[in-house]
Write an enzyme that holds these catalytic residues in place. Structure first.
Site, PDB file in Angstrom:
ATOM      1  N   LYS A  71       6.552  -1.824   2.000  1.00  0.00           N
ATOM      2  CA  LYS A  71       5.244  -1.355   2.549  1.00  0.00           C
ATOM      3  C   LYS A  71       4.038  -2.325   2.457  1.00  0.00           C
ATOM      4  O   LYS A  71       3.198  -2.107   1.752  1.00  0.00           O
ATOM      5  CB  LYS A  71       5.055   0.138   2.053  1.00  0.00           C
ATOM      6  CG  LYS A  71       4.100   0.974   2.659  1.00  0.00           C
ATOM      7  CD  LYS A  71       4.186   2.461   2.091  1.00  0.00           C
ATOM      8  CE  LYS A  71       3.178   3.317   2.933  1.00  0.00           C
ATOM      9  NZ  LYS A  71       3.626   3.611   4.449  1.00  0.00           N
ATOM     10  N   TYR A 117       0.850  -1.176  -0.128  1.00  0.00           N
ATOM     11  CA  TYR A 117       0.021   0.161   0.071  1.00  0.00           C
ATOM     12  C   TYR A 117       0.927   1.158  -0.236  1.00  0.00           C
ATOM     13  O   TYR A 117       2.257   1.064   0.187  1.00  0.00           O
ATOM     14  CB  TYR A 117      -0.852   0.054   1.132  1.00  0.00           C
ATOM     15  CG  TYR A 117      -0.362   0.421   2.701  1.00  0.00           C
ATOM     16  CD1 TYR A 117      -0.405   1.661   3.084  1.00  0.00           C
ATOM     17  CD2 TYR A 117       0.390  -0.594   3.273  1.00  0.00           C
ATOM     18  CE1 TYR A 117       0.183   1.952   4.163  1.00  0.00           C
ATOM     19  CE2 TYR A 117       1.103  -0.193   4.326  1.00  0.00           C
ATOM     20  CZ  TYR A 117       0.918   0.963   4.735  1.00  0.00           C
ATOM     21  OH  TYR A 117       1.724   1.430   6.105  1.00  0.00           O
ATOM     22  N   HIS A 176      -0.661 -21.301   0.840  1.00  0.00           N
ATOM     23  CA  HIS A 176       0.396 -20.368   1.237  1.00  0.00           C
ATOM     24  C   HIS A 176       1.249 -20.184   0.099  1.00  0.00           C
ATOM     25  O   HIS A 176       1.996 -18.956  -0.361  1.00  0.00           O
ATOM     26  CB  HIS A 176       1.579 -20.838   2.298  1.00  0.00           C
ATOM     27  CG  HIS A 176       0.799 -20.662   3.758  1.00  0.00           C
ATOM     28  ND1 HIS A 176       0.038 -21.543   4.030  1.00  0.00           N
ATOM     29  CD2 HIS A 176       1.446 -19.966   4.686  1.00  0.00           C
ATOM     30  CE1 HIS A 176      -0.392 -21.265   5.396  1.00  0.00           C
ATOM     31  NE2 HIS A 176       0.599 -20.275   5.757  1.00  0.00           N
ATOM     32  N   ARG A 232       7.875   3.983  -5.181  1.00  0.00           N
ATOM     33  CA  ARG A 232       8.000   2.827  -3.960  1.00  0.00           C
ATOM     34  C   ARG A 232       7.180   1.742  -3.964  1.00  0.00           C
ATOM     35  O   ARG A 232       7.401   0.777  -3.639  1.00  0.00           O
ATOM     36  CB  ARG A 232       7.989   3.873  -2.663  1.00  0.00           C
ATOM     37  CG  ARG A 232       8.350   2.996  -1.437  1.00  0.00           C
ATOM     38  CD  ARG A 232       8.122   3.621  -0.158  1.00  0.00           C
ATOM     39  NE  ARG A 232       6.965   4.402   0.130  1.00  0.00           N
ATOM     40  CZ  ARG A 232       6.725   5.195   1.163  1.00  0.00           C
ATOM     41  NH1 ARG A 232       7.553   5.433   2.190  1.00  0.00           N
ATOM     42  NH2 ARG A 232       5.514   5.539   1.468  1.00  0.00           N
ATOM     43  N   LEU A 242      11.133   1.343   6.799  1.00  0.00           N
ATOM     44  CA  LEU A 242      10.712   1.590   5.467  1.00  0.00           C
ATOM     45  C   LEU A 242      11.219   3.029   4.999  1.00  0.00           C
ATOM     46  O   LEU A 242      10.829   4.157   5.757  1.00  0.00           O
ATOM     47  CB  LEU A 242       9.061   1.753   5.971  1.00  0.00           C
ATOM     48  CG  LEU A 242       8.275   2.234   4.686  1.00  0.00           C
ATOM     49  CD1 LEU A 242       8.400   1.154   3.650  1.00  0.00           C
ATOM     50  CD2 LEU A 242       6.845   2.644   5.063  1.00  0.00           C
ATOM     51  N   GLU A 267      13.189   2.624  13.415  1.00  0.00           N
ATOM     52  CA  GLU A 267      12.241   3.706  13.050  1.00  0.00           C
ATOM     53  C   GLU A 267      11.258   3.677  14.169  1.00  0.00           C
ATOM     54  O   GLU A 267      11.239   2.887  14.909  1.00  0.00           O
ATOM     55  CB  GLU A 267      11.725   3.378  11.672  1.00  0.00           C
ATOM     56  CG  GLU A 267      11.171   1.956  11.343  1.00  0.00           C
ATOM     57  CD  GLU A 267      10.619   1.848  10.012  1.00  0.00           C
ATOM     58  OE1 GLU A 267      10.557   2.686   9.137  1.00  0.00           O
ATOM     59  OE2 GLU A 267      10.232   0.625  10.017  1.00  0.00           O
TER      60      GLU A 267
END
Length: 290
Positions: A148, A34, A103, A53, A204, A180
């Site tokens: 992300k 996302y 999976h 990105r 990220l 982060e």
């Protein structure tokens, strides 16, 4: 009350008319990626960089991008025509709907594409003027934080730690070094020099992170990208949070102790001013990718 318009698999529809299959890989596995793009009066903040990105995240999870960057920008503009003013655009792409739960990555699926807008919540004046409180915690997430991913449970649990004590963010440490925050990048300042953690798989890489690096160079602010030990975080003169929605915020309390003077510092003020100048210039140009 009229439901807001959203984008779903090539169509603009009322949000309450959109539904997905329970077999969608995003629902079953969190198998998707996302982006969130801030929009100021119709102008996207670094829209192109956000979609670049998105491409990198999709490459990492072996998901074929259904659109080029130019197509993404055009789709977003069509959606924004229904949402004037300052907005956040949320974009999500999942692997799609397989015939069964397994999976192993299925082939030949059509990705599920969803995009919605909601009012952009810019930082409150009080937060900018006085700074915010944060706590620290061990970074217990996985080792592919550069993706992300919609699989955000680790970040959710980290952020909840700070919410439980009324703090704004949880700043995370892994093996004695800063990574982060739960939903932000982190910068520290010591003796007039700004430092940011490396652009590696343990963070990220924020679009705002990169923007601040560029603004620092333009504003003659010395900035280093390198490992930041925990001791440097705890002895910093200034600590900042950055993200698409937080912009740049000063951390004035960390684990209940003041950061530096306990007030937003001079270098923060400089970077905040540069950020606001960038926004103003972007709006005046009507840029989609400032």
């Amino acid at each position: 009350m009229t439901s807001p318009i959203a984008h779903f698999n090539g169509q603009l529809l009322p949000l309450d008319k959109i539904s997905i299959s329970p077999l969608d890989r995003g629902f079953i596995f969190g198998d998707g990626v996302y982006e969130v793009i801030p929009v100021y009066e119709g102008a996207m903040l670094r829209g192109r960089e956000h979609f670049e990105r998105l491409q990198r995240s999709m490459d990492e999870i072996r998901l074929v991008n259904p659109h080029s960057v130019e197509e993404w920008l055009a789709i977003t503009q069509r959606l924004l025509a229904h949402h004037p003013g300052n907005q956040s655009v949320y974009i999500q792409v999942t692997r799609g709907v397989p015939p069964k739960r397994d999976h192993v990555l299925p082939t030949g699926l059509t990705p599920t594409v969803f995009m919605m807008c909601y009012p952009l919540a810019s930082p409150a004046k009080e937060a900018v003027d006085n700074g915010v409180a944060c706590i620290t915690a061990r970074d217990f997430r996985w080792e592919k934080c550069h993706i992300k991913s919609t699989s955000l449970l680790g970040n959710v649990l980290a952020r909840q730690l700070s919410a439980d004590v009324g703090a704004t963010e949880t700043i995370m440490l892994r093996d004695g070094f800063l990574t982060e925050a739960a939903a932000s990048n982190v910068f520290v300042v010591k003796d007039g020099v700004v430092a940011a953690p490396p652009r590696d798989n343990l963070i990220l890489l924020g679009i705002t992170y990169d923007l601040l690096v560029g603004l620092a160079a333009e504003g003659a602010v010395k900035l280093e990208i390198r490992p930041v030990p925990e001791s440097e975080l705890r002895s910093a003169d200034e600590v900042w949070l950055t993200s698409s929605t937080k912009e740049v915020l000063a951390v004035t309390t960390l684990d209940g102790k003041p950061v530096g003077s306990g007030k937003p510092g001079a270098i923060f003020r400089r970077m905040h001013a540069l950020f606001q100048e960038h926004k103003a210039g972007m709006r005046s140009r009507g840029a989609v990718a400032a």
